[in-house]
Scaffold this motif. Structure first.
Motif, mmCIF file in Angstrom:
data_model
loop_
_atom_site.group_PDB
_atom_site.id
_atom_site.type_symbol
_atom_site.label_atom_id
_atom_site.label_comp_id
_atom_site.label_asym_id
_atom_site.label_seq_id
_atom_site.Cartn_x
_atom_site.Cartn_y
_atom_site.Cartn_z
ATOM 1 N N SER B 78 0.832 -1.204 0.000
ATOM 2 C CA SER B 78 0.000 0.000 0.000
ATOM 3 C C SER B 78 0.869 1.257 0.000
ATOM 4 O O SER B 78 0.414 2.322 -0.409
ATOM 5 N N LYS B 98 -6.737 7.778 -9.243
ATOM 6 C CA LYS B 98 -7.876 7.284 -8.463
ATOM 7 C C LYS B 98 -7.702 5.803 -8.137
ATOM 8 O O LYS B 98 -7.935 5.365 -7.010
ATOM 9 N N MET B 99 -7.266 5.035 -9.141
ATOM 10 C CA MET B 99 -7.091 3.598 -8.925
ATOM 11 C C MET B 99 -6.037 3.337 -7.837
ATOM 12 O O MET B 99 -6.268 2.561 -6.911
ATOM 13 N N LEU B 101 -4.942 5.360 -5.453
ATOM 14 C CA LEU B 101 -5.379 5.812 -4.127
ATOM 15 C C LEU B 101 -6.393 4.833 -3.531
ATOM 16 O O LEU B 101 -6.348 4.522 -2.343
ATOM 17 N N ALA B 102 -7.300 4.321 -4.393
ATOM 18 C CA ALA B 102 -8.289 3.357 -3.905
ATOM 19 C C ALA B 102 -7.592 2.076 -3.441
ATOM 20 O O ALA B 102 -7.927 1.524 -2.389
ATOM 21 N N THR B 104 -4.579 1.854 -2.290
ATOM 22 C CA THR B 104 -3.880 2.159 -1.038
ATOM 23 C C THR B 104 -4.845 2.065 0.141
ATOM 24 O O THR B 104 -4.542 1.436 1.159
ATOM 25 N N ALA B 105 -6.024 2.685 -0.019
ATOM 26 C CA ALA B 105 -7.032 2.638 1.047
ATOM 27 C C ALA B 105 -7.471 1.195 1.293
ATOM 28 O O ALA B 105 -7.652 0.769 2.439
ATOM 29 N N LEU B 106 -7.588 0.437 0.209
ATOM 30 C CA LEU B 106 -7.998 -0.966 0.323
ATOM 31 C C LEU B 106 -6.935 -1.771 1.093
ATOM 32 O O LEU B 106 -7.275 -2.600 1.951
ATOM 33 N N LEU B 162 -9.447 8.209 1.849
ATOM 34 C CA LEU B 162 -10.738 8.284 1.163
ATOM 35 C C LEU B 162 -11.114 9.738 0.861
ATOM 36 O O LEU B 162 -11.677 10.035 -0.190
ATOM 37 N N LEU B 165 -9.150 10.658 -2.083
ATOM 38 C CA LEU B 165 -9.718 10.031 -3.280
ATOM 39 C C LEU B 165 -10.849 10.895 -3.829
ATOM 40 O O LEU B 165 -10.962 11.109 -5.047
ATOM 41 N N SER B 166 -11.681 11.441 -2.930
ATOM 42 C CA SER B 166 -12.786 12.273 -3.405
ATOM 43 C C SER B 166 -12.264 13.604 -3.963
ATOM 44 O O SER B 166 -12.815 14.146 -4.912
ATOM 45 N N SER B 169 -10.921 12.836 -7.364
ATOM 46 C CA SER B 169 -11.994 12.481 -8.300
ATOM 47 C C SER B 169 -12.682 13.699 -8.900
ATOM 48 O O SER B 169 -13.226 13.632 -9.994
#
Lengths: 107, 208
Positions: B78, B98-99, B101-102, B104-106, B162, B165-166, B169
């Motif tokens: 991550s 975006k991918m 960052l998502a 990383t959060a995942l 998150l 991410l927003s 986005s």
């Protein structure tokens, strides 16, 4: 400094971190003498931490003073280990068997 | 000039001496140095209590390292997706940013899930914050406080990611060097720090 430096090869850093983690586990599983184990694991952990700070946190590409600031907790933390010596070297302590879970459940 | 206005405008009120591109980065570094001192103190205290105890349980036997080794690997992954995300912002690739960052959060959320599983397993096995069946009660106390404090940092980090991410986005936030890049870079500093702390926790709590 968004464009002042070329990106390091992040996947290489990731690979080195992975390899160092595997080495750490190999060291632990080979059961070396305690002192050797401590020296090896602490060195490996510091090497990994340095790689994360230098490349992922871009410290290598920042002003040198920022690295010195980042190092202060390491220096103070090491100092703290020595400061705490009197607290643990006076009397070795053993947990009172009365507070183990088995005893807690009995009343 | 308000703080928000100064972050958005091209004209900074004064240049930060160590991080000329923005003050927030210097602020995050100062915060991280303080936070590192918190973790350093917890680990030094742990060392002192363990060294002074004659019946400290063997962590390798009681905690196990298979799961935690995987958790370590997950955090390293991550961290690399975090820097790749930042790089994508610089290269103005919103989709990739975006991918990454998502992901990383995942990775962070996966780490937390595994920690919940690990804690549950250990608590059922008898490891409590006040006592355990194998020896020094401080073994459980230090374990839960230190891994818990780190877990809280990961939780905060996932929320922080998150939010980023927003921000990334939103089409109105320009990519490339600038405000969006700077705020995500600062988030990255925090996230890599959480990874760095785990390297230390993994070594001192599980391996030694």
């Amino acid at each position: 400094m968004a464009e002042a430096h070329a990106s390091p090869n992040y996947w290489m850093i990731w690979f080195y971190l992975f390899i160092l983690t595997v080495v750490e586990i190999a060291v632990v599983l080979s059961h070396p003498p305690k002192l050797l184990l401590v020296i090896a694991l602490v060195s490996l952990a510091l090497a990994k931490a340095a790689m994360v700070a230098a490349y992922f946190m871009h410290l290598r590409f920042e002003a040198r003073t920022l690295s010195l600031i980042a190092l202060t907790p390491l220096v103070l933390g090491t100092l703290l280990i020595f400061i705490l010596i009197p607290d643990h070297s006076a009397v070795p302590h053993k947990t009172d068997p009365g507070i183990k879970p088995a005893a807690v459940q009995s009343h | 000039m308000s703080q928000v206005a100064s972050m958005h405008s091209a004209v900074e009120p004064a240049e930060s001496p160590l991080t000329p591109e923005n003050w927030g980065k210097l602020g995050m570094w100062i915060f991280l140095v303080g936070d590192a001192m918190g973790f350093g103190t917890l680990l030094a205290g742990y060392g002192a209590m363990r060294y002074g105890s004659v019946d400290w349980p063997n962590p390798l036997e009681r905690l196990g390292i298979n799961l935690t080794a995987f958790m370590t690997f997950l955090l390293i992954c991550s961290s690399v997706t975090m820097v790749k995300g930042l790089e994508s912002i610089r290269l103005r690739d919103r989709g990739k940013a975006k991918m990454y960052l998502a992901l990383t959060a995942l990775g962070g959320a996966g780490f937390l899930g595994l920690q919940v599983f690990e804690w549950t397993h250990l608590i059922e096995g008898g490891l409590k914050i006040y006592a355990n069946p194998w020896g020094a009660s401080l073994f459980g106390t230090t374990f839960f406080i230190i891994t818990g404090f780190h877990g809280l940092h990961v939780t905060g980090g996932v929320i922080y990611l998150l939010v980023m991410l927003s921000i990334v986005s939103k089409a109105s936030n320009a990519l490339g060097p600038g405000w969006t890049y700077n705020v995500v870079e600062i988030t990255g500093l925090y996230w890599h720090f959480v990874d760095l702390v785990w390297i230390m926790v993994f070594t001192f709590i599980y391996l030694l």
